[in-house]
Design a protein around this motif. Structure first.
Motif, PDB file in Angstrom:
ATOM      1  N   SER A   1      16.496 -58.412 -33.710  1.00  0.00           N
ATOM      2  CA  SER A   1      17.275 -58.482 -34.942  1.00  0.00           C
ATOM      3  C   SER A   1      16.792 -57.398 -35.909  1.00  0.00           C
ATOM      4  O   SER A   1      15.775 -56.745 -35.672  1.00  0.00           O
ATOM      5  CB  SER A   1      17.097 -59.861 -35.589  1.00  0.00           C
ATOM      6  OG  SER A   1      15.751 -60.025 -35.997  1.00  0.00           O
ATOM      7  N   ILE A   2      17.502 -57.225 -37.011  1.00  0.00           N
ATOM      8  CA  ILE A   2      17.089 -56.241 -38.014  1.00  0.00           C
ATOM      9  C   ILE A   2      15.705 -56.550 -38.549  1.00  0.00           C
ATOM     10  O   ILE A   2      14.920 -55.655 -38.832  1.00  0.00           O
ATOM     11  CB  ILE A   2      18.106 -56.217 -39.178  1.00  0.00           C
ATOM     12  CG1 ILE A   2      19.430 -55.643 -38.689  1.00  0.00           C
ATOM     13  CG2 ILE A   2      17.571 -55.409 -40.350  1.00  0.00           C
ATOM     14  CD1 ILE A   2      20.568 -55.898 -39.631  1.00  0.00           C
TER      15      ILE A   2
ATOM     16  N   LEU B   1       9.979 -47.724 -24.261  1.00  0.00           N
ATOM     17  CA  LEU B   1      10.566 -48.969 -24.763  1.00  0.00           C
ATOM     18  C   LEU B   1      11.921 -48.655 -25.383  1.00  0.00           C
ATOM     19  O   LEU B   1      12.000 -47.872 -26.328  1.00  0.00           O
ATOM     20  CB  LEU B   1       9.634 -49.583 -25.823  1.00  0.00           C
ATOM     21  CG  LEU B   1      10.146 -50.759 -26.655  1.00  0.00           C
ATOM     22  CD1 LEU B   1      10.515 -51.962 -25.788  1.00  0.00           C
ATOM     23  CD2 LEU B   1       9.105 -51.176 -27.698  1.00  0.00           C
ATOM     24  N   HIS B   2      12.968 -49.224 -24.800  1.00  0.00           N
ATOM     25  CA  HIS B   2      14.295 -49.098 -25.418  1.00  0.00           C
ATOM     26  C   HIS B   2      14.642 -50.426 -26.092  1.00  0.00           C
ATOM     27  O   HIS B   2      14.725 -51.464 -25.446  1.00  0.00           O
ATOM     28  CB  HIS B   2      15.354 -48.756 -24.363  1.00  0.00           C
ATOM     29  CG  HIS B   2      16.760 -49.092 -24.806  1.00  0.00           C
ATOM     30  ND1 HIS B   2      17.619 -49.856 -24.062  1.00  0.00           N
ATOM     31  CD2 HIS B   2      17.431 -48.776 -25.947  1.00  0.00           C
ATOM     32  CE1 HIS B   2      18.770 -50.002 -24.725  1.00  0.00           C
ATOM     33  NE2 HIS B   2      18.678 -49.367 -25.859  1.00  0.00           N
ATOM     34  N   VAL B   3      14.823 -50.333 -27.393  1.00  0.00           N
ATOM     35  CA  VAL B   3      15.166 -51.504 -28.197  1.00  0.00           C
ATOM     36  C   VAL B   3      16.599 -51.356 -28.689  1.00  0.00           C
ATOM     37  O   VAL B   3      16.977 -50.299 -29.184  1.00  0.00           O
ATOM     38  CB  VAL B   3      14.199 -51.612 -29.403  1.00  0.00           C
ATOM     39  CG1 VAL B   3      14.734 -52.578 -30.442  1.00  0.00           C
ATOM     40  CG2 VAL B   3      12.815 -52.050 -28.941  1.00  0.00           C
ATOM     41  N   ALA B   4      17.379 -52.396 -28.522  1.00  0.00           N
ATOM     42  CA  ALA B   4      18.711 -52.440 -29.136  1.00  0.00           C
ATOM     43  C   ALA B   4      18.625 -53.375 -30.318  1.00  0.00           C
ATOM     44  O   ALA B   4      18.310 -54.553 -30.165  1.00  0.00           O
ATOM     45  CB  ALA B   4      19.748 -52.937 -28.134  1.00  0.00           C
ATOM     46  N   GLN B   5      18.849 -52.806 -31.488  1.00  0.00           N
ATOM     47  CA  GLN B   5      18.745 -53.622 -32.695  1.00  0.00           C
ATOM     48  C   GLN B   5      20.131 -54.151 -33.053  1.00  0.00           C
ATOM     49  O   GLN B   5      21.030 -53.378 -33.373  1.00  0.00           O
ATOM     50  CB  GLN B   5      18.187 -52.765 -33.824  1.00  0.00           C
ATOM     51  CG  GLN B   5      17.824 -53.555 -35.045  1.00  0.00           C
ATOM     52  CD  GLN B   5      17.513 -52.636 -36.199  1.00  0.00           C
ATOM     53  OE1 GLN B   5      18.298 -51.742 -36.532  1.00  0.00           O
ATOM     54  NE2 GLN B   5      16.377 -52.837 -36.820  1.00  0.00           N
TER      55      GLN B   5
ATOM     56  N   SER C   1      11.250 -48.077 -42.469  1.00  0.00           N
ATOM     57  CA  SER C   1      11.050 -47.603 -41.099  1.00  0.00           C
ATOM     58  C   SER C   1      11.600 -48.636 -40.121  1.00  0.00           C
ATOM     59  O   SER C   1      11.967 -49.748 -40.512  1.00  0.00           O
ATOM     60  CB  SER C   1       9.560 -47.397 -40.843  1.00  0.00           C
ATOM     61  OG  SER C   1       8.888 -48.645 -40.902  1.00  0.00           O
ATOM     62  N   ILE C   2      11.643 -48.282 -38.847  1.00  0.00           N
ATOM     63  CA  ILE C   2      12.119 -49.223 -37.829  1.00  0.00           C
ATOM     64  C   ILE C   2      11.266 -50.487 -37.826  1.00  0.00           C
ATOM     65  O   ILE C   2      11.761 -51.580 -37.599  1.00  0.00           O
ATOM     66  CB  ILE C   2      12.085 -48.560 -36.444  1.00  0.00           C
ATOM     67  CG1 ILE C   2      13.148 -47.467 -36.383  1.00  0.00           C
ATOM     68  CG2 ILE C   2      12.296 -49.573 -35.337  1.00  0.00           C
ATOM     69  CD1 ILE C   2      12.981 -46.541 -35.215  1.00  0.00           C
TER      70      ILE C   2
ATOM     71  N   LEU D   1      22.432 -50.451 -43.421  1.00  0.00           N
ATOM     72  CA  LEU D   1      22.682 -51.879 -43.316  1.00  0.00           C
ATOM     73  C   LEU D   1      22.856 -52.451 -44.714  1.00  0.00           C
ATOM     74  O   LEU D   1      22.083 -52.146 -45.613  1.00  0.00           O
ATOM     75  CB  LEU D   1      21.471 -52.562 -42.672  1.00  0.00           C
ATOM     76  CG  LEU D   1      21.137 -52.064 -41.264  1.00  0.00           C
ATOM     77  CD1 LEU D   1      19.653 -52.190 -40.978  1.00  0.00           C
ATOM     78  CD2 LEU D   1      21.943 -52.830 -40.245  1.00  0.00           C
ATOM     79  N   THR D   2      23.888 -53.246 -44.881  1.00  0.00           N
ATOM     80  CA  THR D   2      24.063 -53.908 -46.165  1.00  0.00           C
ATOM     81  C   THR D   2      23.998 -55.413 -45.970  1.00  0.00           C
ATOM     82  O   THR D   2      24.653 -55.953 -45.078  1.00  0.00           O
ATOM     83  CB  THR D   2      25.409 -53.534 -46.804  1.00  0.00           C
ATOM     84  OG1 THR D   2      25.522 -52.112 -46.832  1.00  0.00           O
ATOM     85  CG2 THR D   2      25.496 -54.047 -48.225  1.00  0.00           C
ATOM     86  N   PHE D   3      23.179 -56.056 -46.759  1.00  0.00           N
ATOM     87  CA  PHE D   3      23.055 -57.505 -46.748  1.00  0.00           C
ATOM     88  C   PHE D   3      23.640 -58.042 -48.051  1.00  0.00           C
ATOM     89  O   PHE D   3      23.419 -57.467 -49.115  1.00  0.00           O
ATOM     90  CB  PHE D   3      21.589 -57.945 -46.701  1.00  0.00           C
ATOM     91  CG  PHE D   3      20.765 -57.255 -45.660  1.00  0.00           C
ATOM     92  CD1 PHE D   3      21.282 -57.017 -44.394  1.00  0.00           C
ATOM     93  CD2 PHE D   3      19.481 -56.825 -45.937  1.00  0.00           C
ATOM     94  CE1 PHE D   3      20.516 -56.384 -43.420  1.00  0.00           C
ATOM     95  CE2 PHE D   3      18.701 -56.195 -44.978  1.00  0.00           C
ATOM     96  CZ  PHE D   3      19.224 -55.968 -43.707  1.00  0.00           C
TER      97      PHE D   3
END
Lengths: 215, 215
Positions: free
Chosen positions: A12-13, A169-173, B12-13, B209-211
């Motif tokens: 998740s984000i 590492l491939h992450v899909a967010q 950051s990520i 991203l907007t929350f």
């Protein structure tokens, strides 16, 4: 020698790879099934279970590449199933029915020994009780030089990252907030562990990020 | 009545909005200046400082919208400057020179009182010692119904989120790993606080991203 990699791993984000309270009904925890939406819609995913259709494009490209050139898998026990503690019997055979989508040896990390379990379609589950390095060694022996895919879950990927054993590492967010669960990044200093971002692209369903370890 | 919002806030990520060890030389902490790259290249940013050129497109759209319809700002003290503890004197006047890019009243949260500071171009810094709700009340009084922008840093945005006082949060996620610093998300259960994702788009430089808070 193949890479050791985690691919198509959804977070998740706010960094959660699974929601709390995994169970038979909720393999990704309560509310967690929203996570892999980007993946479930792909042509690659549908084809794994003999279904036609599904999306092509960026998400499918990542889904397809995640399955290519894999010689063996390593999974945490919670990815194999919802059973906790000693195995009450050997009736649980994974979430995937008689023909799991692996088609290779799969090494399941657990504290509780269990005999090998041969499934249809080339998947054999081996239960490893002596940790990630032992699992990796055994996976290398049978992978014929192909990649070893560390499937998850969160705690297994974190163990590989912390040990510096993951090449990629491939992450899909997914564009969702979970608020609680198992966090992939919490307390991990990835740059210090040698990782940096190498790709960053987005579809409407996910931002795809690839991290690689400086060798 | 205008919204209370945070916009163009870069993380950051792994969720860090600032790197450790902020100083005069490193306003975003050591290594943190990589964070707002997406923003520094925009036409909007350059125009703020009287420069031509800069990119248009998605990043600039977000940069531009972040500045529109703002009636007052609220900033944490560390966004105002690197000085810690009691003000040794009144010589520090912000990072931005004689003409800060706010052009509105700016309420700076601090534990140490200081007289108002009027700058060129319509910016006046007011130093608020009695917390975020007092700052918000004072900002409303002078914003003429326009939006109140909570500029940051991380701890101020978190305080507003935890208090349920932020209507909208636009985060630009830079494709970098920081590994340490101030984390925007850690320990915050945003869905429980009423927030959900409403937009999710990406440029080559950032995922936007907007929350928003369910009202």
């Amino acid at each position: 020698m193949g890479k050791v990699r985690t691919s198509a791993f959804t977070v998740s984000i706010d960094g959660f790879g699974a929601a709390p309270n995994q169970s038979l009904e909720n393999p990704f925890g309560e509310g967690g099934m929203i996570l892999p939406t980007w993946y479930l819609g792909t042509r690659t995913f549908r084809a794994m279970f003999g279904q036609d259709g599904g999306g092509t494009g960026l998400d499918d490209d990542f889904a397809r590449k995640s399955m290519e050139n894999v010689g063996a898998w390593i999974l945490g026990r919670n990815m194999f199933g919802p059973v906790r503690g000693p195995w009450p019997d050997h009736s649980w055979k994974g979430w995937w029915g008689d023909t799991p989508p692996y088609h290779t040896p799969v090494f399941v990390l657990t504290h509780h020994a269990r005999p090998d379990l041969e499934m249809q379609g080339g998947t054999t589950f081996h239960f490893v009780t002596d940790g990630i390095e032992a699992a990796l060694r055994r996976a290398r022996e049978v992978a014929h030089g192909k990649d070893i895919r560390v499937g998850g879950g969160v705690s297994v990927v974190r163990q590989f990252l912390q040990a510096g054993l993951l090449d990629e590492l491939h992450v899909a967010q997914s564009p969702v907030l979970l608020g609680a669960g198992e966090n992939l990044f919490a307390g991990l200093d990835l740059p210090r562990l040698g990782y940096q971002v190498v790709t960053h692209v987005a579809s409407p369903n996910a931002t795809h990020l690839t991290f690689a370890r400086r060798s």
